[in-house]
Design a protein around this motif. Structure first.
Motif, PDB file in Angstrom:
ATOM      1  N   ARG A 268      25.898   3.886  -4.662  1.00 58.52           N
ATOM      2  CA  ARG A 268      25.019   4.796  -4.024  1.00 58.52           C
ATOM      3  C   ARG A 268      24.701   6.052  -5.416  1.00 58.52           C
ATOM      4  O   ARG A 268      23.461   6.390  -5.124  1.00 58.52           O
ATOM      5  N   GLN A 272      21.203   7.850  -5.482  1.00 61.73           N
ATOM      6  CA  GLN A 272      20.921   8.900  -5.491  1.00 61.73           C
ATOM      7  C   GLN A 272      19.917   9.800  -6.935  1.00 61.73           C
ATOM      8  O   GLN A 272      19.609  10.755  -6.556  1.00 61.73           O
ATOM      9  N   LEU A 323      24.699  17.113   6.661  1.00 61.69           N
ATOM     10  CA  LEU A 323      24.915  16.127   5.475  1.00 61.69           C
ATOM     11  C   LEU A 323      25.094  15.208   5.549  1.00 61.69           C
ATOM     12  O   LEU A 323      25.749  14.168   6.592  1.00 61.69           O
ATOM     13  N   GLU A 324      24.780  14.158   4.734  1.00 57.37           N
ATOM     14  CA  GLU A 324      24.871  13.025   4.926  1.00 57.37           C
ATOM     15  C   GLU A 324      26.625  12.311   5.530  1.00 57.37           C
ATOM     16  O   GLU A 324      26.953  13.100   4.557  1.00 57.37           O
ATOM     17  N   SER A 326      27.929   9.596   3.500  1.00 60.01           N
ATOM     18  CA  SER A 326      28.785   9.225   1.916  1.00 60.01           C
ATOM     19  C   SER A 326      28.813  10.622   1.842  1.00 60.01           C
ATOM     20  O   SER A 326      29.424  10.870   0.716  1.00 60.01           O
ATOM     21  N   GLU A 327      28.120  11.305   1.604  1.00 56.28           N
ATOM     22  CA  GLU A 327      28.731  12.724   0.918  1.00 56.28           C
ATOM     23  C   GLU A 327      29.808  13.932   1.256  1.00 56.28           C
ATOM     24  O   GLU A 327      29.589  14.146   0.074  1.00 56.28           O
ATOM     25  N   ASP A 330      33.320  11.585   0.128  1.00 53.46           N
ATOM     26  CA  ASP A 330      33.079  12.583  -1.152  1.00 53.46           C
ATOM     27  C   ASP A 330      33.727  13.241  -1.474  1.00 53.46           C
ATOM     28  O   ASP A 330      34.707  13.807  -2.236  1.00 53.46           O
ATOM     29  N   CYS A 331      33.382  14.466   0.090  1.00 53.92           N
ATOM     30  CA  CYS A 331      34.374  15.479  -0.239  1.00 53.92           C
ATOM     31  C   CYS A 331      35.280  15.526   0.484  1.00 53.92           C
ATOM     32  O   CYS A 331      36.288  16.302  -0.424  1.00 53.92           O
ATOM     33  N   ILE A 397      31.918  19.581  -6.181  1.00 53.11           N
ATOM     34  CA  ILE A 397      32.175  18.302  -4.893  1.00 53.11           C
ATOM     35  C   ILE A 397      31.816  18.830  -4.013  1.00 53.11           C
ATOM     36  O   ILE A 397      30.399  18.536  -3.438  1.00 53.11           O
ATOM     37  N   ARG A 400      29.167  21.657  -3.686  1.00 51.18           N
ATOM     38  CA  ARG A 400      27.949  21.397  -3.381  1.00 51.18           C
ATOM     39  C   ARG A 400      27.764  20.845  -2.350  1.00 51.18           C
ATOM     40  O   ARG A 400      26.842  20.723  -2.015  1.00 51.18           O
ATOM     41  N   ALA A 401      28.518  19.655  -1.899  1.00 43.17           N
ATOM     42  CA  ALA A 401      28.378  19.180  -0.397  1.00 43.17           C
ATOM     43  C   ALA A 401      27.839  20.671   0.432  1.00 43.17           C
ATOM     44  O   ALA A 401      27.382  21.048   1.419  1.00 43.17           O
ATOM     45  N   GLU A 404      24.813  22.602   0.219  1.00 38.72           N
ATOM     46  CA  GLU A 404      23.949  21.833   0.262  1.00 38.72           C
ATOM     47  C   GLU A 404      23.522  21.077   1.954  1.00 38.72           C
ATOM     48  O   GLU A 404      22.315  21.256   2.990  1.00 38.72           O
TER      49      GLU A 404
END
Length: 430
Positions: A268, A272, A323-324, A326-327, A330-331, A397, A400-401, A404
């Motif tokens: 992934r 990205q 937001l996706e 996966s993101e 991660d957050c 991280i 940034r999430a 976005e």
């Protein structure tokens, strides 16, 4: 900028027109005044030969004829006090002119021209011509209107020319701004035109050079990530083979699952990195409740192993965020991973998710020592900044999430004195 140039030119042109038209208007008024006075003087002087040569009856007929044909009323004051022609008083100015001095004086209704002349009896007579205010201003107002119209036309032309000039300057600037925004959105093929004025052409050339350099750097980054994936593939394959060789079937399956998860994450990340060169598209979004629930369930096993109390309060879904999945995953992992990494075993934590003022708010707080003094400056949100020996990337991280999705991150102190991270996620449009 375009409006400012037009206003500047309009103000400058107005000053020039005022400096030019006001003296010209005064000159027109002076010329009209002198013309009327000269005409009245000429008509009065036309009677001088008659006053000095003919008898009184003939003189009276001549004055009547002159008043009938001329523009200005004429009056003749004889030495014996006789007044011929238009009615007028024997003013001090008339008495002064009777002494042999011709002059022009102002009156209540305009200007009086007094001409001194000798009469047929050897005495001194005075011919008076009256010029009214209307005659003094004949044609002046019309000339002033023409001048004002000329000023308005010149002002309009100057503003029109300035607007055309400003448009030729503003258009390249707007095009440069549009190209820069396209580059910021990931359209690395965007280029600025170089057929603009010289200064703008230099800026456009520099912007195009910058875009090319960015493209080269991203290509090098993608190559590096691709190389990294190949380098990681062999160790991952070795780990998988070792896991499959374990005698304990359950342990083998558990480790194999972790290796597969690691392989998917590496894949992934590579994908990205490859998408960074293309234009960004609006994320389709995901259900935050489902994602957070899945990650909380994953971390609950570790929480149980470390004797941590996990207090979870999730609003009923769905709560969609821009937001996706996966993101967002991660957050959440970064937030919960920080709790386990920076607090001792047995320290509990809270996970709350709910809608708040047009955002979806995620709050993670623990019962540990908190951020300390660094929370006041926002240092933990800086990439690579950490006061506890970590890489400092986890909260970056999260930041940034949130950015976005159109949200924000706030650090603070929880109700139990520990660290609290509040993340507001934006919701999809429509």
């Amino acid at each position: 900028m375009r409006r400012r140039i037009a206003v500047l030119v309009a103000a400058t042109t107005t000053l020039v027109l005022v400096a030019f038209l006001i003296p010209l208007a005064v000159l027109v008024r002076t010329v009209a005044f002198d013309r009327a006075v000269n005409t009245a003087t000429t008509e009065a002087q036309a009677l001088t030969s008659v006053v000095g040569t003919v008898d009184r009856s003939t003189l009276e007929l001549s004055v009547q004829r002159a008043n009938a044909q001329g523009r200005f009323p004429l009056t003749v004051f004889l030495r014996d006090g006789t007044v011929l022609g238009a009615e007028a008083e024997r003013t001090p100015a008339v008495r002064l002119a009777a002494r042999g001095r011709s002059l022009t004086v102002d009156t209540d209704s305009g200007v009086a021209v007094l001409v001194s002349v000798g009469d047929s009896s050897g005495g001194q007579a005075v011919i008076r011509s009256e010029v009214g205010e209307r005659e003094l201003m004949r044609g002046v107002h019309r000339a002033w209107l023409l001048l004002a119209g000329l000023g308005v036309v010149l002002l309009g032309l100057s503003v029109l020319v300035a607007d055309r000039l400003a448009r030729s300057l503003v258009r390249p600037t707007r095009e440069l701004s549009e190209v820069s925004h396209r580059l910021a959105n990931g359209e690395l093929d965007a280029r600025a035109r170089v057929d603009s004025p010289r200064e703008m052409r230099d800026v456009a050339t520099a912007l195009n050079h910058l875009a090319g350099r960015i493209r080269e750097l991203l290509a090098a980054e993608r190559e590096y990530v691709a190389d990294l994936s190949h380098r990681l593939r062999t160790p991952l394959m070795s780990l998988r083979l070792d896991a499959e060789a374990l005698r304990d079937r359950q342990e083998s399956e558990r480790i194999t699952e972790h290796v597969d998860t690691l392989h998917r994450e590496v894949t992934r990340i590579i994908e990205q990195a490859g998408r960074r060169s293309s234009a960004r598209s609006a994320p389709s979004g995901c259900d935050a409740v489902a994602v957070v629930s899945e990650r909380v369930e994953f971390w609950s096993v570790l929480a149980e192993d470390t004797e941590r109390e996990m207090r979870v309060d999730l609003a009923p879904g769905p709560l969609r965020v821009a937001l996706e999945a996966s993101e967002l995953s991660d957050c959440v992992d970064a937030l919960l991973g920080n709790v386990f990494a920076h607090t001792e075993d047995g320290v509990g934590f809270d996970v709350r998710l709910f809608a708040h003022e047009g955002f979806v708010r995620l709050v993670v707080s623990d019962d540990g020592a908190g951020f300390g003094e660094s929370v006041a400056s926002g240092e933990p949100l800086s990439r690579g900044a950490s006061g506890s020996g970590s890489t400092g990337i986890g909260l970056d991280i999260v930041r940034r999430a949130a950015d976005e999705s159109g949200g924000s991150v706030t650090l603070g102190t929880g109700e139990r004195g520990g660290a609290r991270v509040t993340v507001d996620f934006g919701v999809p449009e429509g």
